[in-house]
Every structure is written in C-alpha cells, then in structure tokens.
Design a protein around this motif. Structure first.
Motif, PDB file in Angstrom:
ATOM      1  N   VAL A 278     -15.497 -19.040  18.566  1.00  0.00           N
ATOM      2  CA  VAL A 278     -15.694 -17.723  19.200  1.00  0.00           C
ATOM      3  C   VAL A 278     -15.945 -16.657  18.142  1.00  0.00           C
ATOM      4  O   VAL A 278     -16.852 -15.825  18.275  1.00  0.00           O
ATOM      5  N   ARG A 279     -15.160 -16.681  17.085  1.00  0.00           N
ATOM      6  CA  ARG A 279     -15.320 -15.662  16.040  1.00  0.00           C
ATOM      7  C   ARG A 279     -16.721 -15.711  15.437  1.00  0.00           C
ATOM      8  O   ARG A 279     -17.368 -14.689  15.234  1.00  0.00           O
ATOM      9  N   ARG A 280     -17.198 -16.924  15.173  1.00  0.00           N
ATOM     10  CA  ARG A 280     -18.505 -17.062  14.533  1.00  0.00           C
ATOM     11  C   ARG A 280     -19.631 -16.550  15.430  1.00  0.00           C
ATOM     12  O   ARG A 280     -20.601 -15.962  14.959  1.00  0.00           O
ATOM     13  N   ASN A 281     -19.502 -16.755  16.730  1.00  0.00           N
ATOM     14  CA  ASN A 281     -20.600 -16.444  17.642  1.00  0.00           C
ATOM     15  C   ASN A 281     -20.522 -15.060  18.284  1.00  0.00           C
ATOM     16  O   ASN A 281     -21.460 -14.646  18.965  1.00  0.00           O
ATOM     17  N   THR A 282     -19.412 -14.347  18.088  1.00  0.00           N
ATOM     18  CA  THR A 282     -19.292 -13.019  18.709  1.00  0.00           C
ATOM     19  C   THR A 282     -19.173 -11.912  17.663  1.00  0.00           C
ATOM     20  O   THR A 282     -18.918 -10.768  18.008  1.00  0.00           O
ATOM     21  N   ALA A 283     -19.398 -12.255  16.405  1.00  0.00           N
ATOM     22  CA  ALA A 283     -19.133 -11.310  15.311  1.00  0.00           C
ATOM     23  C   ALA A 283     -19.895  -9.995  15.452  1.00  0.00           C
ATOM     24  O   ALA A 283     -19.413  -8.944  15.047  1.00  0.00           O
ATOM     25  N   HIS A 284     -21.098 -10.015  16.032  1.00  0.00           N
ATOM     26  CA  HIS A 284     -21.927  -8.812  16.071  1.00  0.00           C
ATOM     27  C   HIS A 284     -22.223  -8.339  17.495  1.00  0.00           C
ATOM     28  O   HIS A 284     -23.186  -7.608  17.712  1.00  0.00           O
TER      29      HIS A 284
ATOM     30  N   THR B 193     -10.165 -12.206  26.817  1.00  0.00           N
ATOM     31  CA  THR B 193      -9.830 -13.519  26.263  1.00  0.00           C
ATOM     32  C   THR B 193     -10.602 -13.782  24.978  1.00  0.00           C
ATOM     33  O   THR B 193     -10.038 -14.224  23.968  1.00  0.00           O
ATOM     34  N   LEU B 194     -11.905 -13.480  24.984  1.00  0.00           N
ATOM     35  CA  LEU B 194     -12.733 -13.703  23.793  1.00  0.00           C
ATOM     36  C   LEU B 194     -12.287 -12.812  22.640  1.00  0.00           C
ATOM     37  O   LEU B 194     -12.258 -13.242  21.482  1.00  0.00           O
ATOM     38  N   ASN B 195     -11.939 -11.565  22.945  1.00  0.00           N
ATOM     39  CA  ASN B 195     -11.461 -10.660  21.894  1.00  0.00           C
ATOM     40  C   ASN B 195     -10.198 -11.204  21.234  1.00  0.00           C
ATOM     41  O   ASN B 195     -10.042 -11.154  20.016  1.00  0.00           O
ATOM     42  N   VAL B 196      -9.287 -11.709  22.057  1.00  0.00           N
ATOM     43  CA  VAL B 196      -8.032 -12.256  21.530  1.00  0.00           C
ATOM     44  C   VAL B 196      -8.311 -13.517  20.707  1.00  0.00           C
ATOM     45  O   VAL B 196      -7.751 -13.703  19.626  1.00  0.00           O
ATOM     46  N   LEU B 197      -9.192 -14.380  21.203  1.00  0.00           N
ATOM     47  CA  LEU B 197      -9.539 -15.586  20.457  1.00  0.00           C
ATOM     48  C   LEU B 197     -10.153 -15.240  19.105  1.00  0.00           C
ATOM     49  O   LEU B 197      -9.909 -15.915  18.104  1.00  0.00           O
TER      50      LEU B 197
END
Length: 314
Positions: free
Chosen positions: A158-164, A202-206
């Motif tokens: 998730v971190r890699r794909n939502t960074a921007h 959920t994505l923010n927390v992940l």
C-alpha cells in the motif's frame, strides 16, 4: 510511534519495496497499482447512477496489480453490498471477475496463500460458488509457474502504490479527513462516499505501518484479513492472534459507534492514530458504516446505543 513495519527482509523503509539493496523503483505494475488506488479515491467524489458505479467497479477491478489490492477491492465491493448500494448478485459478479483476473498474480507460495484466503472468504460470504472456488484454487496452483516478485506485507504494498495520491497520505490529518467523509456519507445517505471514506482511512493507516512490541502480530493480522469492512471478520482474525489484538479491535468498534455521532477530533480514534494503534483505527472505520441495527445483528447484541440512529437522522 514509528511508521515502520516490522519484519525481516521484507520490512519497508519509507516508500521502498522489500528486499533491501536489491529493490528497484520500477518494480512491475507500480504505476498500475497507483492507478488502482487513485480510482478508488475518485469513486468517492462523483455522482453515480446504478449502472455508473458498476462501470467504475469493473474499471477498478481491472486495475488490480497485486493480491493486496484484491483484498482492498473485496473490502470495497463487500462494503457497498453491506450498505445496500449494490445487490448481492452484482457483488458476486464483481468478486468473481476480480478473482478470475487476479489468478495470474499467484506466482509463489506466499501469493497463493493470500489468494486462497480471499477465495475462502468469498465462498463463506456467498459471493462464490463451490465450483468456482475449486476451479480458481486449481488455476492458482497452475499460475505458480510464473516468477514475478510478490511483496508479502500489505503495508509495504500500500505504501509503495499510494505514495503520491492526494487523500491517501500517511498522516493523521488524512485519516481524520477520511473518517469525516464516512460521517458525511452516513449523514447524507451517500453510501458510496461513506464506503470510500472507510477504505481510504484503512489505506492511510496501512501506509503508516505498524510498530512496537505487538507489531509482528499486527502485521500478521493485516496479511490475514480479507474484508477490512467486516467487523465480525476483523474480530475473528484478531482473536486468533491473541487477546491484546482482540481488545484493540473491540475498542475500535466501540469508538466507531461513537464517532458516527461525535466529532472525530474529540474521539479516541485520533489519539489512537497518534499512538500507532492500527487495529483500533481500522476497526473503528469499519464500524462506522454499519447502522446500529446492523451492528447489533452482526455482533449478536440486543441493544447498542439506540441514540445513534436518532442523532444521525436529525
């Protein structure tokens, strides 16, 4: 608390994918992965007719680039069904399509294990026939012959794909905003907006990751959960890993019930975010999209806070 996820070689550092010095910024489908999350964010910003949201869901499902995204998509579809935005039949169709297109992502034992827990959950939830479950299970084994890398931890993926992506930043303000979107969706009966708010929280927390003594257990929990919007599923997954995790989930559900009718800034959730209490925030976001009657039925309780319905409907 630190934002770094625990683990051995696969522990992420910043937005870097697992694997230490061997990691490459151009890992397969990174841009496709970002597109998947961007489309979920966009889903919560539009006005959709009944067919419109199905077109969007097909598009999001076609953008799945790893099996963690499959779990997020499953959570999205199941939550839209749970709120009544889409029918059982439509949800089953979207789930089957996503599982069929994702089978090619089963490239190693870890990815196959992740795929199979989604199959089991889909079958248990009635979204998948026994025949399709066995067929896809077999296809997953066949697909193992491919050798693409699989990022084992959902937090790293998730971190890699939502960074921007705007709205999915790994910070307390973004989680605050996402939870407020859930409340707004509830109050205006905008079920898509509320559901996307839950997924975004959920994505923010992940993206923040997990840390502390219980970090490894929390990471195991994240990797085993299929539907992040199913409070009973969250409780069951936590209970299998110990009382401490189960207490966090139960506390989160209670906070979610309260946050439906109170300002987020005054709730326990923001404090939990600051402390890195991942499970409490995820389960609170999930609990918020249930109305009190559904919550009582799901948890097998006779009466939850009856005032919640009255306050929300005002």
């Amino acid at each position: 608390g630190g934002a770094q996820a625990p683990g051995r070689a696969q522990a992420p550092g910043g937005a870097q994918a697992p694997g230490g010095a061997q990691s490459k910024p151009d890992e397969p489908d990174a841009s496709k992965g970002a597109a998947f999350y961007q489309k979920i964010v966009d889903l919560g910003q539009g006005e959709w007719g009944k067919e419109g949201i199905h077109e969007e869901l097909r598009d999001i499902g076609a953008s799945i680039a790893d099996l963690h995204m499959l779990k997020i998509f499953y959570s999205l579809v199941s939550s839209l069904r749970r709120t009544g935005e889409i029918s059982d039949k439509a949800a089953a169709r979207h789930v089957l399509n996503s599982l069929t297109t994702s089978v090619e992502l089963c490239t190693c034992s870890s990815s196959i294990a992740t795929y199979k827990i989604v199959l089991e959950k889909a079958s248990d939830d009635g979204h998948l026939s026994k025949f399709d479950c066995h067929r896809l299970d077999n296809e997953a084994e066949v697909a193992r012959m491919s050798h693409a890398p699989f990022v084992q931890d959902i937090t790293a993926s998730v971190r890699r794909n939502t960074a921007h992506i705007k709205g999915l930043e790994a910070n307390v303000m973004s989680i605050n905003n996402s939870v407020n979107k859930i409340r707004e969706g509830i109050q205006h009966k905008a079920r898509v907006e509320g559901t996307v708010g839950m997924i975004s929280a959920t994505l923010n927390v992940l993206s923040l990751g997990v840390s502390g003594i219980a970090g490894t257990a929390v990471q195991m929990f994240m990797n085993q959960v299929v539907d992040f919007g199913d409070i009973v599923h969250l409780e069951t997954a936590a209970a299998a890993l110990g009382d401490e995790l189960l207490d966090q989930v139960k506390s989160g559900i209670e906070s979610g019930i309260q946050t439906r009718i109170e300002d987020f800034a005054n709730s326990k959730i923001e404090e939990a975010v600051k402390k890195g209490n991942t499970l409490m925030v995820i389960s609170a976001a999930a609990a918020m999209i249930y109305d009190p009657a559904e919550m009582a039925a799901a948890l097998g309780k006779d009466n939850l806070d009856a005032s919640a319905d009255a306050d929300i409907s005002e």
